[in-house]
Design a protein around this motif. Structure first.
Motif, PDB file in Angstrom:
ATOM      1  N   PRO A  89       0.441  -0.960   0.136  1.00 51.46           N
ATOM      2  CA  PRO A  89       0.044  -0.025  -0.147  1.00 51.46           C
ATOM      3  C   PRO A  89       0.858   1.020   0.295  1.00 51.46           C
ATOM      4  O   PRO A  89       0.008   2.467   0.446  1.00 51.46           O
ATOM      5  CB  PRO A  89      -1.159   0.009   0.819  1.00 51.46           C
ATOM      6  CG  PRO A  89       0.061  -1.274   2.596  1.00 51.46           C
ATOM      7  CD  PRO A  89       1.322  -1.575   1.356  1.00 51.46           C
ATOM      8  N   SER A  90       1.815   1.517  -0.116  1.00 49.93           N
ATOM      9  CA  SER A  90       3.144   2.484   0.570  1.00 49.93           C
ATOM     10  C   SER A  90       2.648   3.837  -0.982  1.00 49.93           C
ATOM     11  O   SER A  90       2.911   4.659  -1.309  1.00 49.93           O
ATOM     12  CB  SER A  90       4.722   1.863  -0.456  1.00 49.93           C
ATOM     13  OG  SER A  90       5.019   1.998  -1.592  1.00 49.93           O
ATOM     14  N   ALA A  93      -3.466   4.518  -1.897  1.00 47.68           N
ATOM     15  CA  ALA A  93      -3.761   4.928  -0.408  1.00 47.68           C
ATOM     16  C   ALA A  93      -5.583   3.997  -0.003  1.00 47.68           C
ATOM     17  O   ALA A  93      -6.248   4.463  -0.923  1.00 47.68           O
ATOM     18  CB  ALA A  93      -3.984   6.671  -0.019  1.00 47.68           C
ATOM     19  N   ARG A 103       0.250   3.546   4.422  1.00 49.12           N
ATOM     20  CA  ARG A 103       0.966   3.372   3.674  1.00 49.12           C
ATOM     21  C   ARG A 103       2.844   2.350   4.169  1.00 49.12           C
ATOM     22  O   ARG A 103       3.559   3.541   3.505  1.00 49.12           O
ATOM     23  CB  ARG A 103       1.355   4.312   2.255  1.00 49.12           C
ATOM     24  CG  ARG A 103      -0.048   4.757   2.976  1.00 49.12           C
ATOM     25  CD  ARG A 103      -0.095   6.062   1.638  1.00 49.12           C
ATOM     26  NE  ARG A 103       0.753   6.644   0.232  1.00 49.12           N
ATOM     27  CZ  ARG A 103       0.846   7.148  -0.113  1.00 49.12           C
ATOM     28  NH1 ARG A 103       0.341   8.553   0.638  1.00 49.12           N
ATOM     29  NH2 ARG A 103       1.932   7.914  -0.922  1.00 49.12           N
ATOM     30  N   PRO A 220      -0.829   9.331  -5.002  1.00 47.38           N
ATOM     31  CA  PRO A 220      -0.958   7.614  -5.082  1.00 47.38           C
ATOM     32  C   PRO A 220      -2.452   7.388  -6.292  1.00 47.38           C
ATOM     33  O   PRO A 220      -2.966   8.213  -5.821  1.00 47.38           O
ATOM     34  CB  PRO A 220      -0.727   8.015  -3.776  1.00 47.38           C
ATOM     35  CG  PRO A 220      -0.980   8.826  -2.713  1.00 47.38           C
ATOM     36  CD  PRO A 220      -1.049  10.010  -4.418  1.00 47.38           C
ATOM     37  N   ARG A 457       5.481   7.017   4.051  1.00 45.47           N
ATOM     38  CA  ARG A 457       5.638   5.376   2.973  1.00 45.47           C
ATOM     39  C   ARG A 457       6.724   4.706   3.744  1.00 45.47           C
ATOM     40  O   ARG A 457       7.747   5.186   4.398  1.00 45.47           O
ATOM     41  CB  ARG A 457       5.848   6.415   1.820  1.00 45.47           C
ATOM     42  CG  ARG A 457       4.652   7.013   1.250  1.00 45.47           C
ATOM     43  CD  ARG A 457       5.059   6.817  -0.155  1.00 45.47           C
ATOM     44  NE  ARG A 457       4.790   8.181  -0.881  1.00 45.47           N
ATOM     45  CZ  ARG A 457       4.355   8.098  -1.725  1.00 45.47           C
ATOM     46  NH1 ARG A 457       4.515   7.293  -2.737  1.00 45.47           N
ATOM     47  NH2 ARG A 457       3.555   9.759  -3.086  1.00 45.47           N
TER      48      ARG A 457
END
Length: 459
Positions: A89-90, A93, A103, A220, A457
């Motif tokens: 998930p970095s 979002a 993230r 993102p 992140r």
């Protein structure tokens, strides 16, 4: 095991699942014919036969890796053509009903591109195989054979109306969510296939936008998961090729999104966080908003037939249609083809292997079905069975895991693996996830107003 020597394979449907299946059959057959009702585009663009083609597709890494294992080099070909890989998930979002997932660094990813590009790149690679022929503007209108074995298909040319019968040694039906395979089998003497349907009335509206280059580079992906027990709305914002964004708003029965351009922005403002509405308001719309309805869950229970007809495997949406807001359709299709390939390699593409392959195809969709249906059954106006005590308990624990995932990166990664179908649901019963989930059972949700664009992140 190869079983060539003059054998002919037939694939009904030239979409994502059908083209993958044709590639697999070509390794076992001297010739494979793909029957496709549309004219296939010669470049990346939507086509009429894929009604969801203009909507956002969240193709998780587990599914993309499976497709790449079936067609080596496919993942590189997608990225070379302009698809983007977002680390998840970095670089994505995720907003749950309990707040944003951290993230954090993880080895999962999301493949982002238009459906037109996704299908075109795969077709371009697969159809280089001289064993594969495509009959365009042709649709299947029935099957031939009897209750013991399917021997071919009755075809109709969509322009001339001419009807022909094409026989084959092995047939794959990948005719999509509008498939009539169960109707076609009935005249052959096959008993009615049990069908399960769960319909929460999910509807989409999608519009493309062109952000500034800086916005496209620095923003993102955003996935706002619909809370089916609340207003039941959600949204997705993903980067596409050629510097575009695809924005999809989602609603369930009673909160369906409008399709007019003016109301699209207003609906985006109703989502549980303003990020998506603010971003698209600063971008330039490209074309009009498009709607899509009828997004239910439906699966044919072939494994409950007393005898599966030899020579036929049904896969993709023709076998198991899922609510696409859960983003599992492409992964399930790739997994089904991989399951079929495993049996063809072990036993050969002989008609008798079809029953074993069909059971494997059904098993490959079980986790996705459970995740999609268990969640949709929470909706107060869902059409489907009542929530059983077992499903209520599973949903209770799923909520506990989701709450813990907003606070602990280890749980975030474990949850994302299951959402991506990269790990079984049982992996969420590991001690560290159990402990974290029940430790947070009495906690309160995290602050969903925090802006995900500025979360750190790689924690």
């Amino acid at each position: 095991m190869s079983t060539k020597s003059g054998q002919h394979g037939l694939v009904l449907g030239g979409g994502f699942a059908g083209i993958l299946a044709a590639h697999v059959l070509a390794a076992h057959m001297d010739s494979v014919t793909v029957v496709e009702r549309d004219v296939l585009p010669s470049r990346p663009e939507p086509r009429k036969g894929v009604p969801q083609a203009r909507h956002s597709h969240l193709f998780m890494g587990a599914g993309a890796r499976t497709a790449d294992a079936l067609v080596p080099g496919l993942l590189d070909a997608w990225t070379e053509a302009g698809a983007q890989l977002l680390a998840a998930p970095s670089d994505v979002a995720f907003l749950t009903k309990y707040g944003w997932l951290p993230r954090t660094a993880h080895d999962e990813f999301v493949l982002c591109c238009s459906r037109g590009l996704l299908d075109w790149v795969m077709r371009d690679r697969v159809l280089r195989n001289e064993r594969i022929t495509v009959l365009t503007e042709t649709e299947a209108v029935g099957l031939t054979g009897d209750a013991r074995r399917v021997t071919g298909a009755e075809l109709r040319h969509r322009t001339s109306g001419e009807r022909t019968v094409l026989e084959a040694d092995f047939i794959v039906a990948a005719t999509g969510r509008s498939s009539r395979v169960d109707d076609w089998l009935a005249p052959l003497g096959v008993p009615r296939i049990p069908v399960e349907v769960v319909d929460a009335g999910t509807a989409y509206a999608t519009r493309l936008f062109r952000p500034t280059p800086e916005m496209h580079r620095d923003t993102p992906g955003i996935v706002m998961i619909a809370n089916v027990t609340g207003e039941a709305t959600g949204g997705v914002l993903l980067p596409l090729e050629n510097g575009l964004w695809t924005a999809t708003v989602i609603g369930m029965r009673g909160s369906e999104p409008p399709t007019s351009d003016e109301e699209f922005q207003d609906f985006a403002k109703r989502l549980s966080h303003p990020a998506m509405a603010e971003l698209i308001s600063a971008a330039t719309p490209q074309g009009t908003a498009r709607g899509f309805r009828g997004l239910l869950n439906r699966r044919l229970r072939f494994e409950k037939l007393p005898r599966h007809p030899e020579g036929l495997v049904v896969l993709g949406d023709a076998a198991c249609t899922l609510n696409p807001s859960h983003a599992h359709g492409l992964t399930v299709a790739a997994s089904a083809v991989a399951a079929m390939r495993a049996h063809l390699r072990r036993h050969g593409a002989v008609p008798a292997v079809a029953g074993r392959a069909q059971r494997a195809v059904s098993r490959s969709a079980v986790t996705a079905w459970q995740l999609s249906v268990n969640d949709d059954l929470r909706h107060p106006d869902v059409v489907g069975p009542r929530l059983s005590p077992m499903v209520r308990a599973q949903n209770y624990y799923a909520d506990r895991v989701m709450l813990a995932a907003t606070r602990q990166p280890d749980v975030t990664r474990a949850l994302l693996d299951v959402i991506a179908l990269a790990a079984p649901v049982t992996s969420l019963m590991r001690p560290r996830v159990l402990t974290a989930s029940f430790r947070n059972a009495g906690g309160s949700p995290t602050d969903s107003s925090a802006d995900p664009l500025f979360q750190p992140r790689g924690a």
